[in-house]
Design an enzyme around this catalytic site. Structure first.
Site, PDB file in Angstrom:
ATOM      1  N   HIS A  78       0.839  -1.210   0.000  1.00 21.10           N
ATOM      2  CA  HIS A  78       0.000   0.000   0.000  1.00 21.10           C
ATOM      3  C   HIS A  78       0.874   1.260   0.000  1.00 21.10           C
ATOM      4  O   HIS A  78       0.721   2.143  -0.848  1.00 21.10           O
ATOM      5  CB  HIS A  78      -0.913  -0.033   1.234  1.00 21.10           C
ATOM      6  CG  HIS A  78      -1.854   1.127   1.340  1.00 21.10           C
ATOM      7  ND1 HIS A  78      -3.142   1.086   0.880  1.00 21.10           N
ATOM      8  CD2 HIS A  78      -1.689   2.373   1.844  1.00 21.10           C
ATOM      9  CE1 HIS A  78      -3.741   2.248   1.096  1.00 21.10           C
ATOM     10  NE2 HIS A  78      -2.873   3.058   1.690  1.00 21.10           N
ATOM     11  N   GLU A  79       1.816   1.328   0.941  1.00 27.19           N
ATOM     12  CA  GLU A  79       2.676   2.518   1.032  1.00 27.19           C
ATOM     13  C   GLU A  79       3.548   2.648  -0.222  1.00 27.19           C
ATOM     14  O   GLU A  79       3.837   3.753  -0.676  1.00 27.19           O
ATOM     15  CB  GLU A  79       3.534   2.476   2.291  1.00 27.19           C
ATOM     16  CG  GLU A  79       2.756   2.423   3.620  1.00 27.19           C
ATOM     17  CD  GLU A  79       1.683   3.492   3.755  1.00 27.19           C
ATOM     18  OE1 GLU A  79       1.796   4.552   3.101  1.00 27.19           O
ATOM     19  OE2 GLU A  79       0.710   3.265   4.505  1.00 27.19           O
ATOM     20  N   HIS A  94       1.749   4.538  -2.861  1.00 27.39           N
ATOM     21  CA  HIS A  94       1.926   5.989  -2.671  1.00 27.39           C
ATOM     22  C   HIS A  94       3.312   6.422  -3.155  1.00 27.39           C
ATOM     23  O   HIS A  94       3.481   7.450  -3.799  1.00 27.39           O
ATOM     24  CB  HIS A  94       1.796   6.356  -1.181  1.00 27.39           C
ATOM     25  CG  HIS A  94       0.399   6.326  -0.643  1.00 27.39           C
ATOM     26  ND1 HIS A  94      -0.611   7.102  -1.159  1.00 27.39           N
ATOM     27  CD2 HIS A  94      -0.161   5.618   0.383  1.00 27.39           C
ATOM     28  CE1 HIS A  94      -1.740   6.886  -0.460  1.00 27.39           C
ATOM     29  NE2 HIS A  94      -1.487   5.979   0.474  1.00 27.39           N
ATOM     30  N   GLU A 104      -4.616   7.899  -2.959  1.00 31.05           N
ATOM     31  CA  GLU A 104      -5.144   6.646  -2.413  1.00 31.05           C
ATOM     32  C   GLU A 104      -5.447   5.641  -3.541  1.00 31.05           C
ATOM     33  O   GLU A 104      -5.340   4.431  -3.338  1.00 31.05           O
ATOM     34  CB  GLU A 104      -6.399   6.958  -1.583  1.00 31.05           C
ATOM     35  CG  GLU A 104      -6.772   5.925  -0.547  1.00 31.05           C
ATOM     36  CD  GLU A 104      -5.759   5.742   0.593  1.00 31.05           C
ATOM     37  OE1 GLU A 104      -4.849   6.591   0.774  1.00 31.05           O
ATOM     38  OE2 GLU A 104      -5.868   4.709   1.292  1.00 31.05           O
TER      39      GLU A 104
END
EC number: 3.4.17.19
Lengths: 502, 502
Positions: B266-267, B270, B296
């Site tokens: 997830h990170e 980003h 997001e």
């Protein structure tokens, strides 16, 4: 709302400088502890912007006005403010007397020369480096003309950057005395029949185990991990962002545990200094070590006088064995102690032991002083360097890469810096003697791991004052005298006569 | 020397802001990745000084003059400058229209309320929190009055902070459609006979092995470790200091490897966004993600559409087994895939799965919109919260700590933020569909670990533009339409109907 007094406005201004300097310290730490490579360019720009702002504040009209006004009313100021004003004044004068364009050219030259030095060192090509070094020295001389206040010797102005209140005359005396005693002692050690057995030191010692060992030792000597951290780097350093955030770094060599262990204790010595500066000084220009030499005295005290002492290993040899890979299981404490205290003339300063180290420094001091006073030409530097190496240490570089080109300092114009390293040894021995005179059982304190009395004494006499006491005041108040090489000479003579059975 | 043009002077000013913001980003990262505890106070002060300076620059007379002048001559400006001017104008207006004293009181209230919230959450005591929340909402309404440009609905002004160009009307439509499809689907999944076997997921998975696994996966999907690093933290985040220095963080739960593995992916989503912003935008206000929702969409695309896909595990299940502790040796790929995609209504948003997550967000959106428009009183919040939880997710909090008090956002006045999370899901599905329409073999790309076409498509269509394209432009140019919940609905229906054999 009551209007702020000039003192309050001045303190707010230096606090702002201090905050920017804290951010700069963090950026510097980050750059050397794993920051991504590709970010280097942007990081330099950010550092440039913040540094420019700190410089602009130091030479601002507000600063000028506050200083002039406060200097008229020193009697009514707090001690902290009046000493801070003196520091800001020094900064102001230095930063305003050099014409801005000239300083900019100098900074460009510095950065070019540092890059050039790396190449010259790799190629062992002094001639490549020479023209830039000559230019740097010309700048230095010019700058001394601008802001120098000490008129006896131009080098005094450079010393003032690193060791305020210490002058050529004193260093000449002290370094000669030290040199005259060290040269024959080094020679005797070299020729001694008894020599340490070194092999076991170079057995594989896993990095993780070394890290755990270093953490144990740092905790034991009193490094506060709630006010600091320990990370890996290439060229180890310690940095005090503020007394509540002081970071040490270390590097690991799995074939030589001494690099990280003694390196970490060394940096922790710097860190203990920064962690124990009085919080009252936070946000002022006084909140750091008082000089390079006093700082080095703290790192060397812990590294050499504690970490390489027999008592320390009486206590910690079992701990080392616990973390090690079995290589010390059949090595006696005495053999181990002798090995970690091996003294042997060598070419490279940063690899030198405590007996030979100061001779490397004295050589550099003599050379840079001669360069600045003009009695030595840059072109003659390599030749004189090699001559002196032979005279002081009986070794001679086979090329300039392991001789005159070995250190980075001159490439960025850091003349006057080297003496601090030897002064650090001298101060450490003086402080050790002062502590021992009231605490004769220092050996048993170390053997019991009871470092609090030592640490507290250092805090009380050295750390807490930050820059609010000059190096000479600290020496005077703790030892009753000035810089004195005798305690170091006697410590080294005693230790190495016994180790090598001279 | 040629005088600088206004455009050049403006660009130098925003570059300075950007440099200070980079230092602030590093300070923030440091505070959350091992900075010593005792340094917290000084660190806040340093952050305060730098933030004040950025604010002062954004509202300075120079800024005002440059903006007015440049706004007269937009035609002659580069595209980057003219879009930067628009960003700076937004900042300027926002930062100057709120009276300074009022803003200061608001900031104090924010920080008090955040502290109060922690206590109220622990004690599950909403009444304790209520008066402060009421005051925060009053401030928000007042601020909307000061700088709000969108007149249809006061909430539009808050949305503009996080999702510029997206309005209540659109969100109402899209969220209703999504809610109406999700509620029955969640119910069907809950009642399904087939359910995943979860036990193996909770076997001990050593932290070091999880770390190695995460590094392997990040390298494979194209996170550039030369322009970033990965560290441990308590509340994981990613931070783009600049495109060449983007850092991800993760936390490890040795009893549930999903926390770090999917969290890291997830990170990294980003981070891939920030690493691939065009270097041309560096030093301008355009050098970051264009909105919270688009940001997001990137993290969720990589976490859910890639990392939780069947193809991804066809490829990476052996890698997981290699790093794991043996617990998956007898678990089939299909069982594993089902288990990591378990969908189950729960009370806590941050622990929710991809099927139920948006319902948590829709609930929050409906409530905060009502609070801002005044149709819901703060005192009725807990009751309405619980009613909606029952209606949307068939679960009901046993106390407010696991209900209305669970999120930190409102305690620091972040109204308008929540919708971005669900918009991120919606955008991710839209982008996934757009990519797939020209690259139908996405599954085989993932199965082969050939992520470059996906990453390049995202860079070309999303990343490179930074803030120079609005969210709506990105959607329009990639999908030909506006915000549309259908791709997400159809993705979820297809995936969960098949998984749970509905």
């Amino acid at each position: 709302m009551k209007a702020l007094s000039t003192e309050e406005k001045y303190l707010a201004l230096v606090k702002k400088q201090n905050h920017y300097n804290q951010a700069l310290a963090l950026l510097g730490w980050d750059a050397r502890t794993g920051a991504p490579k590709k970010g280097a360019g942007q990081r330099s720009e950010v550092i440039g912007s913040l540094s420019s702002e700190v410089f602009a504040l130091s030479t601002s009209d507000e600063m000028k006005d506050y200083l002039s006004e406060l200097e008229q009313t020193t009697d009514s100021l707090s001690d902290i403010t009046s000493k801070s004003v003196a520091e800001s004044r020094k900064d102001y004068d230095r930063n305003t007397t050099i014409p801005a364009d000239e300083y900019k050219d100098y900074v460009t030259l510095q950065s070019q020369t540092e890059t050039l030095w790396e190449e010259a060192k790799d190629k062992s090509d002094f001639e490549m480096f020479r023209p830039n070094l000559e230019k740097l020295i010309e700048y230095k001389k010019k700058f001394i003309g601008y802001y120098g206040k000490e008129t006896d010797h131009p080098y005094n102005t450079l010393l003032d950057d690193y060791e305020p209140g210490v002058f050529v005359q004193t260093i000449d005396e002290v370094f000669s005395e030290l040199r005259d005693h060290l040269v024959p002692l080094v020679q005797a050690v070299t020729e001694a029949k008894k020599q340490p057995k070194m092999d076991n030191l170079f057995s594989h010692f896993p990095k993780d185990n070394q890290q755990a060992l270093s953490k144990d030792i740092l905790t034991e000597i009193g490094f506060d991990f709630n006010a600091g951290r320990m990370d890996e780097t290439v060229h180890p350093f310690a940095v005090g962002i503020n007394p509540y955030d002081v970071r040490v770094t270390t590097k690991y060599n799995e074939q030589d545990f001494r690099v990280s262990l003694f390196g970490t204790i060394h940096e922790a010595g710097h860190a203990l200094y920064e962690q124990n500066i009085s919080p009252d000084l936070m946000g002022t220009p006084l909140c750091s070590g008082t000089s390079m030499g006093i700082h080095e005295s703290q790192s060397l005290f812990w590294e050499k006088f504690v970490g390489q002492s027999y008592s320390f290993w009486e206590r910690n040899y079992p701990l080392l064995k616990k973390h090690a890979n079995g290589q010390f299981d059949n090595m006696s404490l005495d053999d181990f102690y002798f090995a970690v205290n091996q003294a042997k003339p060598s070419l490279i300063r940063i690899e030198a032991d405590e007996l030979t180290y100061c001779l490397h420094i004295i050589l550099r001091y003599e050379l840079e002083k001669a360069l600045i006073e003009g009695s030595l030409a840059v072109k003659d530097l390599p030749h004189v360097w090699n001559e002196k190496m032979k005279e002081y240490l009986q070794v001679e570089p086979s090329h300039d890469g392991e001789g005159v080109l070995q250190d980075v300092h001159w490439s960025f114009g850091a003349f006057g810096y080297f003496p601090s390293y030897a002064l650090g040894y001298i101060y450490a021995a003086q402080l050790n003697e002062a502590f021992t005179s009231t605490n004769p059982k220092i050996d048993s304190l170390i053997k019991q791991g009871d470092y609090a009395p030592i640490r507290n004494w250092m805090t009380e006499n050295v750390h807490q004052f930050g820059k609010s006491k000059k190096p000479s005041e600290i020496l005077k108040d703790t030892t009753g005298e000035g810089i004195n090489a005798k305690p170091l000479i006697s410590y080294l003579q005693k230790k190495y006569t016994s180790l090598y059975e001279l």
